[in-house]
Motif scaffolding. Sequence first.
Motif, short mmCIF file in Angstrom:
data_model
loop_
_atom_site.label_atom_id
_atom_site.label_comp_id
_atom_site.label_asym_id
_atom_site.label_seq_id
_atom_site.Cartn_x
_atom_site.Cartn_y
_atom_site.Cartn_z
N PHE A 1 -116.46 -12.89 -20.66
CA PHE A 1 -115.92 -13.50 -21.86
C PHE A 1 -117.01 -14.08 -22.74
N LEU A 2 -118.17 -14.39 -22.15
CA LEU A 2 -119.27 -14.95 -22.94
C LEU A 2 -120.19 -13.88 -23.51
N TRP A 3 -120.05 -12.64 -23.10
CA TRP A 3 -120.92 -11.60 -23.63
C TRP A 3 -120.81 -11.47 -25.15
N PRO A 4 -119.61 -11.44 -25.74
CA PRO A 4 -119.55 -11.38 -27.22
C PRO A 4 -120.20 -12.59 -27.88
N GLN A 5 -120.00 -13.79 -27.32
CA GLN A 5 -120.60 -14.98 -27.90
C GLN A 5 -122.12 -14.94 -27.83
N ALA A 6 -122.65 -14.56 -26.67
CA ALA A 6 -124.09 -14.51 -26.50
C ALA A 6 -124.71 -13.45 -27.40
N PHE A 7 -124.05 -12.31 -27.53
CA PHE A 7 -124.58 -11.25 -28.38
C PHE A 7 -124.57 -11.68 -29.85
N CYS A 8 -123.49 -12.34 -30.26
CA CYS A 8 -123.41 -12.83 -31.64
C CYS A 8 -124.51 -13.87 -31.89
N ALA A 9 -124.74 -14.76 -30.94
CA ALA A 9 -125.79 -15.76 -31.10
C ALA A 9 -127.17 -15.11 -31.13
N ARG A 10 -127.34 -14.06 -30.38
CA ARG A 10 -128.63 -13.35 -30.37
C ARG A 10 -128.90 -12.71 -31.73
N ILE A 11 -127.87 -12.21 -32.40
CA ILE A 11 -128.03 -11.53 -33.68
C ILE A 11 -128.09 -12.52 -34.84
N LEU A 12 -127.19 -13.50 -34.84
CA LEU A 12 -127.03 -14.41 -35.99
C LEU A 12 -127.64 -15.78 -35.78
N GLY A 13 -128.18 -16.03 -34.59
CA GLY A 13 -128.73 -17.34 -34.31
C GLY A 13 -127.74 -18.21 -33.55
N PHE A 14 -128.28 -19.18 -32.83
CA PHE A 14 -127.42 -20.03 -32.00
C PHE A 14 -126.90 -21.21 -32.81
N HIS A 15 -125.63 -21.13 -33.18
CA HIS A 15 -124.96 -22.19 -33.93
C HIS A 15 -123.54 -22.31 -33.39
N PRO A 16 -122.88 -23.43 -33.61
CA PRO A 16 -121.49 -23.54 -33.15
C PRO A 16 -120.60 -22.44 -33.72
N TRP A 17 -120.80 -22.10 -34.99
CA TRP A 17 -119.92 -21.11 -35.61
C TRP A 17 -120.16 -19.71 -35.07
#
Length: 412
Positions: free
Chosen positions: A91-107
């Motif tokens: 369940f965290l794979w999409p979140q981690a991938f998004c953070a890797r691409i767009l940067g680590f932010h709450p949004w």
Amino acid sequence: MATTVIDQSGAPRADRPALRDGTAGRPRYERPALLLIAVAAAVLYAWGIDHSQYHTFYANAARSMSESWKAFFYGSFDPANSITLDKAPGFLWPQAFCARILGFHPWTLALPQAVEGVASVLVLHRLVRGWAGAGAALTACAAFLLTPAAVGVFRTAVEDAAFTLCLLLAAEATRRAALGGRVRPLLWAGVWVGLAFQAKMLEAWAVLPALAATYALSAPVVLRRRLAHLALSGLVMTAVSASWMLAVALTPAADRPYVDGTTDNSAFGMVVGYNFLNRFSSLGVSAAATGSVSATQGGGGHGERHAAPGTTRGAGAGTAAAPAPAPGAEARTAGERTAAPAAGVSGPAAGPGGPAAGAWGSDRKGWLKMFDPAIAVQTGWLYPFAALALVCGMLWRRGRPRTDPLRAGFVL
């Protein structure tokens, strides 16, 4: 001589189902109404996303996973890859991938759930329309959209968003398989249930009786072939479900992080013991043999958060990473690894020997949990509607052929 004219127009006859996946006969209002619902879903799920907050527990893991592919695969809680989450990391794979691409932010951690929510609405529409038509599909989507608990799920960095989407995709694939007796969509249903397993583990398998009954009762092929198709789909589902656990089990312990929630560094113990048997004590099966941490405590609440010694699991980035386990650390019990909630965040505070407050909401566990007041006030209104629809639907379609698609929809 009499001449028989064969109608090539493709118009549905009264003795065959008229509901198909095509656009023929689509009401004029359907596309605009679906677009309006999808836009409303996007607004509800993403409104104020720039004011999102880090999850107390999962944000640290998402950051670690966004910085290392090894941490990404294993679901490492800390950048040093010394300990995993106490859950499967899918369940965290999409979140981690998004953070890797767009940067680590709450949004960036909240964005995947909003996308999964909109996708869930669209899949639900396709699922219901294929069985009951456009009106029923739009009604289902509107009810789904306006359910407060569903809105909360798709605005929060938790497991349920990906879990819900995968199970809806499994149900839609089962519908297509049952409609034509085809094995390929049924195999895809197995894949989607397996991916839902990666998001929320054994809870994904709770839908199997409904999916299997739908296909077994309504697919237009002989019984032997139906059973063979279900067996193949079950094999695919089991393989996808167990893939992460097998990968962890086959990797030497020195080359991967320690599996949290266990005393024996076993992914199987974490998934089956810590996250299932401890929560369903009514089954009468002890989790102690699986090496579950909670079993050694006599606890077993979802809110029991354990970390490596010296680690604090707080909200957001910058939390101290768990140090690499010292020799013999794998034998430590859960009482030696208790986490504290972040400052200013109300969360579980579990001590050795007792479950944390607030995680499960009450002492009630097992199958009766769905009737607990904390949950029933959110979705309890659906229970009598679902039961009434099933009874009335089966009575309405009695006497119809076994392959009747509407009855299959009620079964699902």
